[in-house]
Design an enzyme around this catalytic site. Structure first.
Site, PDB file in Angstrom:
ATOM      1  N   ASP A  25      34.320  41.669  42.805  1.00 15.57           N
ATOM      2  CA  ASP A  25      34.711  42.859  42.066  1.00 15.57           C
ATOM      3  C   ASP A  25      34.690  44.089  42.972  1.00 15.57           C
ATOM      4  OD1 ASP A  25      35.504  44.324  39.881  1.00 15.57           O
ATOM      5  OD2 ASP A  25      33.487  44.542  39.053  1.00 15.57           O
ATOM      6  N   TRP A  30      37.565  50.351  45.707  1.00 14.99           N
ATOM      7  CA  TRP A  30      37.602  50.522  47.174  1.00 14.99           C
ATOM      8  C   TRP A  30      38.864  51.281  47.569  1.00 14.99           C
ATOM      9  CZ3 TRP A  30      40.799  49.281  51.200  1.00 14.99           C
ATOM     10  CH2 TRP A  30      40.248  49.243  52.492  1.00 14.99           C
ATOM     11  N   HIS A  42      43.247  44.944  47.386  1.00 15.99           N
ATOM     12  CA  HIS A  42      43.318  43.494  47.200  1.00 15.99           C
ATOM     13  C   HIS A  42      43.523  42.787  48.545  1.00 15.99           C
ATOM     14  CE1 HIS A  42      43.099  43.956  42.952  1.00 15.99           C
ATOM     15  NE2 HIS A  42      44.303  44.494  42.816  1.00 15.99           N
ATOM     16  N   THR A  72      41.567  35.358  32.814  1.00 15.73           N
ATOM     17  CA  THR A  72      42.558  35.390  31.739  1.00 15.73           C
ATOM     18  C   THR A  72      42.789  36.829  31.282  1.00 15.73           C
ATOM     19  OG1 THR A  72      40.745  34.896  30.190  1.00 15.73           O
ATOM     20  CG2 THR A  72      42.122  33.055  30.883  1.00 15.73           C
ATOM     21  N   TRP A  75      45.475  39.307  33.130  1.00 14.40           N
ATOM     22  CA  TRP A  75      46.891  39.353  32.771  1.00 14.40           C
ATOM     23  C   TRP A  75      47.238  40.648  32.037  1.00 14.40           C
ATOM     24  CZ3 TRP A  75      50.010  36.278  35.203  1.00 14.40           C
ATOM     25  CH2 TRP A  75      49.632  34.978  35.555  1.00 14.40           C
ATOM     26  N   LEU A 137      32.945  21.687  53.137  1.00 16.70           N
ATOM     27  CA  LEU A 137      32.674  22.711  52.136  1.00 16.70           C
ATOM     28  C   LEU A 137      33.685  22.529  51.014  1.00 16.70           C
ATOM     29  CD1 LEU A 137      31.231  25.484  51.370  1.00 16.70           C
ATOM     30  CD2 LEU A 137      33.223  26.590  52.418  1.00 16.70           C
ATOM     31  N   ARG A 194      27.577  38.937  42.025  1.00 13.51           N
ATOM     32  CA  ARG A 194      28.651  39.832  41.578  1.00 13.51           C
ATOM     33  C   ARG A 194      28.593  41.096  42.415  1.00 13.51           C
ATOM     34  NH1 ARG A 194      31.374  41.259  35.929  1.00 13.51           N
ATOM     35  NH2 ARG A 194      32.728  42.907  36.700  1.00 13.51           N
ATOM     36  N   ARG A 200      27.272  41.993  34.728  1.00 13.01           N
ATOM     37  CA  ARG A 200      27.686  41.117  33.630  1.00 13.01           C
ATOM     38  C   ARG A 200      28.480  39.948  34.216  1.00 13.01           C
ATOM     39  NH1 ARG A 200      30.431  46.040  32.821  1.00 13.01           N
ATOM     40  NH2 ARG A 200      32.616  45.982  33.525  1.00 13.01           N
ATOM     41  N   SER A 202      31.280  38.557  32.733  1.00 11.88           N
ATOM     42  CA  SER A 202      32.721  38.738  32.501  1.00 11.88           C
ATOM     43  C   SER A 202      33.466  37.423  32.283  1.00 11.88           C
ATOM     44  CB  SER A 202      33.354  39.523  33.669  1.00 11.88           C
ATOM     45  OG  SER A 202      32.811  40.821  33.742  1.00 11.88           O
TER      46      SER A 202
END
Length: 249
Positions: A25, A30, A42, A72, A75, A137, A194, A200, A202
């Site tokens: 997150d 950023w 991203h 989900t 979107w 991995l 997180r 949380r 999420s």
């Protein structure tokens, strides 16, 4: 400032997390802090992911990494941002899959992939087939994923078997439910990180994280480094995992 060797944990292997799940997150914040487009955040997040996987190479106790890449709920973001994320996904898969395959990384995907574009679905299938025999991995990427929907799908599959007479209702158990989740082939996460400051889950791995140790970092995902990873691992190594049992020591 302490270097990586000083921060890195040194307890026994049993006190180290074999499976780390991460909610990545903070890409948008950023970018906002730097006055650049969200897509730049991203892209920088993708670079942070590459650095994380490189860090795992020198931390062989990490056997599984599960990433929350696109939920989900994502979107519902603007069409432009969703398009940017999907294009980044296309680019990342094609750019990184061969490299990760050479390093022995097995790559899998969970989520409602039928909601993704057909070319992306095809790329995911190719990557899974290419890396299926690797064992250094296991990297699992959650795309168009929601834990509640995952559990609903599992309940529906089990209910169908009960309705067909293949199962009795009394045979439904925690183990059976786990077998019908998309993560059935994976152990539950030991540690869930997180980034970005929010505390949380999420809608991520709600069933699987029942006894997972949680670590919340204020660091935004694009700035998450090997040193930050080691801080989380060190914190984990100091905890006592009782899985609901009382310590009689």
């Amino acid at each position: 400032m302490a270097n990586v060797a000083q921060v890195a944990p040194t307890p026994s292997a049993s006190a180290l997390p074999a499976h780390i799940a991460i909610i990545m997150d903070g890409n948008g914040r950023w970018a906002k802090e730097r006055g650049v487009m969200r897509v730049r955040g991203h892209n920088q997040g993708a670079e942070a992911l590459r650095a994380l996987l490189e860090a795992c190479e020198t931390r062989p106790f990490i056997r599984y990494i599960t990433l929350y890449a696109f939920s989900t709920e994502n979107w519902k973001r603007s069409p432009d941002e969703v398009s940017d994320l999907m294009n980044l996904l296309r680019h990342y898969i094609k750019r990184e899959a061969k490299t990760l395959n050479k390093k022995g990384v097995r790559i899998g995907f969970i989520g409602q992939r039928e909601n993704l574009a057909s070319d992306i679905q095809h790329d995911l299938e190719e990557v899974e087939a290419l890396t299926k025999n690797n064992s250094a991995l296991t990297l699992t990427i959650a795309l168009s994923y929601g834990a509640r929907q995952e559990m609903v799908s599992a309940m529906q599959a089990i209910a169908a078997k009960v309705e067909a007479g293949e199962l009795r209702a009394t045979q439904v158990s925690e183990a059976l439910v786990a077998q019908h989740l998309q993560t059935a082939a994976l152990p539950d996460p030991d540690l869930l990180i997180r980034t970005g400051g929010d505390e949380r889950l999420s809608n991520f791995l709600l069933w699987q994280a029942a006894y997972t140790e949680l670590y919340f970092s204020d660091t935004l995902w694009p700035d998450f480094s090997a040193q930050e990873l080691d801080k989380a691992i060190h914190c984990y190594s100091q905890r006592e995992r009782r899985f609901g049992q009382r310590n009689h020591a």
